[in-house]
Design a protein around this motif. Structure first.
Motif, PDB file in Angstrom:
ATOM      1  N   ARG A  83      42.360  44.893  32.473  1.00 14.98           N
ATOM      2  CA  ARG A  83      42.598  43.628  31.790  1.00 14.98           C
ATOM      3  C   ARG A  83      42.947  42.468  32.720  1.00 14.98           C
ATOM      4  N   LEU A  91      42.573  39.336  34.770  1.00 13.95           N
ATOM      5  CA  LEU A  91      41.560  38.280  34.769  1.00 13.95           C
ATOM      6  C   LEU A  91      41.252  37.847  36.198  1.00 13.95           C
ATOM      7  N   HIS A  99      43.672  35.473  37.812  1.00 12.30           N
ATOM      8  CA  HIS A  99      44.927  36.067  38.286  1.00 12.30           C
ATOM      9  C   HIS A  99      44.714  36.851  39.578  1.00 12.30           C
ATOM     10  N   CYS A 152      39.228  32.166  33.954  1.00  8.10           N
ATOM     11  CA  CYS A 152      40.156  32.685  32.945  1.00  8.10           C
ATOM     12  C   CYS A 152      39.425  33.529  31.917  1.00  8.10           C
ATOM     13  N   THR A 153      38.093  33.541  31.967  1.00  9.54           N
ATOM     14  CA  THR A 153      37.318  34.246  30.952  1.00  9.54           C
ATOM     15  C   THR A 153      36.355  35.241  31.605  1.00  9.54           C
ATOM     16  N   VAL A 154      36.731  35.697  32.777  1.00 15.56           N
ATOM     17  CA  VAL A 154      35.991  36.746  33.479  1.00 15.56           C
ATOM     18  C   VAL A 154      37.029  37.788  33.891  1.00 15.56           C
ATOM     19  N   LEU A 155      36.716  39.048  33.687  1.00 16.85           N
ATOM     20  CA  LEU A 155      37.621  40.106  34.143  1.00 16.85           C
ATOM     21  C   LEU A 155      37.441  40.279  35.648  1.00 16.85           C
ATOM     22  N   VAL A 158      37.473  42.939  37.283  1.00 16.18           N
ATOM     23  CA  VAL A 158      36.586  44.078  37.547  1.00 16.18           C
ATOM     24  C   VAL A 158      35.112  43.679  37.432  1.00 16.18           C
TER      25      VAL A 158
END
Lengths: 163, 288
Positions: A22, A24, A27, A62-65, A67
């Motif tokens: 989870r 992002l 982060h 902010c809208t991409v993981l 991983v």
């Protein structure tokens, strides 16, 4: 929750991390790699403060993981300066007063870099269309457009006279 | 905001992805992620497993083949927007892709995700209803065709089974006399439609409308196909009178709710205006 070992290139440097599913991308960049030039604004895919180039394309981190970025090439604002030389887009933002509070600026500049790669001589409308996913809450759009126009001219001159 | 905990898998083949969906009833397919990841952050979706299909080759393409424009489900909105083929021959689709979210979102958002998410505010659903498209779904029992008219069963709900993956969208290949247009009023770039209308018509050499699709975005719990407006156009010359009648019927088909984007009356009025303008543009494009 699954944890994943990922490896990616950030600003030309190979980086690795073990990330929970989870986490992002924004982060990972800010907290794991300590590259805090990438900002978090709305956190809801609206404002573009977290824009980075993912495999050359501007995306909202902010809208991409994290991983999902395994194996990818990521460029953040810290990677724009090369050998002590500001990128022409950075120079444009300085010369044309393209920032007020500066919060949107990293995202705005990365979107501009991608825009000028795809379209080296954009019209004002094309610039405004290109940055329409990046919000400036100081509403300093006039000078942002001028900064990008400055960069477009500078890049075209550089292109015409290779070092 | 951080999504609740989940497991993640990134299969590299469709059979592998289908097996993961079959084994995990609480799994969700991750395409562009630009609806699903925000929904997870807000706890509106809490899948136990994300099956990321971004690493499966061969799901992003655009080609005309056998009377269809075939679009791979993982085709990004930016690639639809940037396609010469789409721009030249499928103006309704080109208009739609260009109005979705913003340029950054379009770099990752996919057409398959836009349809499978089935948000009544999403833009492709109305467009695909107007085109009379088909959805190709791959499941444990093989591939099946879902006519678009049977695809949207409710808000955020489709005819897809949890064990199926949307693999391809098929739009009837452009015929002479085809024209289409998508018009959307949004308060700002990236907003959902206050109202939007998709129209697709075919006009013969005599100016008679031989086929018509009219559908609405964000004006009800599902995208709305305006059957009465379509019937009023078909078989008649596509003149001002026919356009006016169709626009009135489209307004009646809308089921808007008043909200901060506008009152019910305002939205119905918008539908009439947008339908009128979209049909005029579609007619011009049909003649071109």
């Amino acid at each position: 929750m699954s944890t994943h070992h990922i490896q990616l290139t950030v600003n030309g440097q190979v980086r690795a991390a073990d990330v929970p599913a989870r986490l992002l991308l924004v982060h990972l960049i800010r907290d794991n790699f300590d590259l805090t030039g990438t900002h978090i604004g709305c956190d809801t895919t609206s404002c573009g403060a977290c824009t980075v180039l993912l495999n050359g394309k501007p995306v909202k981190a902010c809208t991409v993981l994290a991983v999902q970025a395994d194996g990818a090439d990521v460029l953040t604002v810290e990677g724009l300066e090369q050998g002590g030389q500001l990128h022409p887009v950075q120079e444009g933002f300085t010369a044309k007063h393209g920032l007020q509070c500066g919060f949107c600026t990293p995202g705005m500049m990365l979107t501009a870099v991608a825009l000028l790669r795809a379209n080296p001589d954009p019209t004002e409308d094309e610039i405004r269309w290109g940055i329409s996913g990046n919000l400036c809450r100081c509403t300093g759009y006039m000078n942002i457009v001028k900064a990008i126009q400055y960069a477009a001219e500078k890049l075209q001159v550089q292109e015409a006279q290779p070092a | 905001m951080i999504p609740p905990a989940f497991d993640y898998a990134a299969p590299t083949s469709l059979p592998e992805a289908l097996a993961l969906l079959g084994q995990n009833p609480d799994a969700k397919v991750l395409a562009g992620g630009h609806s699903l990841i925000p929904a997870m952050k807000f706890r509106m979706a809490t899948p136990a497993l994300l099956v990321d299909i971004n690493r499966i080759d061969g799901l992003a393409y655009l080609r005309e083949d056998g009377g269809w424009l075939k679009i791979g489900a993982m085709t990004r909105e930016a690639d639809l927007d940037g396609s010469d083929l789409v721009r030249a021959r499928y103006p309704l689709l080109a208009d739609t892709a260009r109005m979705i979210a913003d340029p950054l979102v379009r770099n990752l958002a996919t057409i398959g995700g836009n349809l499978a998410h089935a948000d009544p505010a999403n833009d492709h659903p109305a467009t695909m209803l107007a085109y009379r498209a088909q959805i190709m779904a791959l499941g444990p029992g093989g591939e099946r065709v879902i006519p678009i008219g049977e695809f949207f069963t409710g808000p955020f709900t489709t005819a897809l089974q949890p064990t199926e993956i949307l693999t391809e969208i098929r739009i009837p290949a452009r015929q002479p006399g085809d024209g289409g247009c998508y018009l959307k009023l949004e308060r700002k770039v990236g907003d959902y439609a206050t109202a939007a209308v998709a129209v697709q018509v075919n006009v013969d050499a005599a100016g008679v409308c031989t086929a018509a699709g009219v559908a609405l975005t964000n004006l009800g719990l599902t995208p709305i196909q305006c059957g009465a407006a379509e019937a009023a156009l078909k078989g008649r010359p596509l003149d001002d009178g026919a356009i006016k009648t169709a626009a009135r019927l489209a307004g009646e088909a809308a089921e808007p709710i008043g909200d901060y984007r506008g009152s019910e009356d305002y939205k119905r009025s918008l539908v009439r205006t947008l339908t009128t303008r979209a049909l005029r543009t579609a007619l011009e494009r049909a003649k071109a």
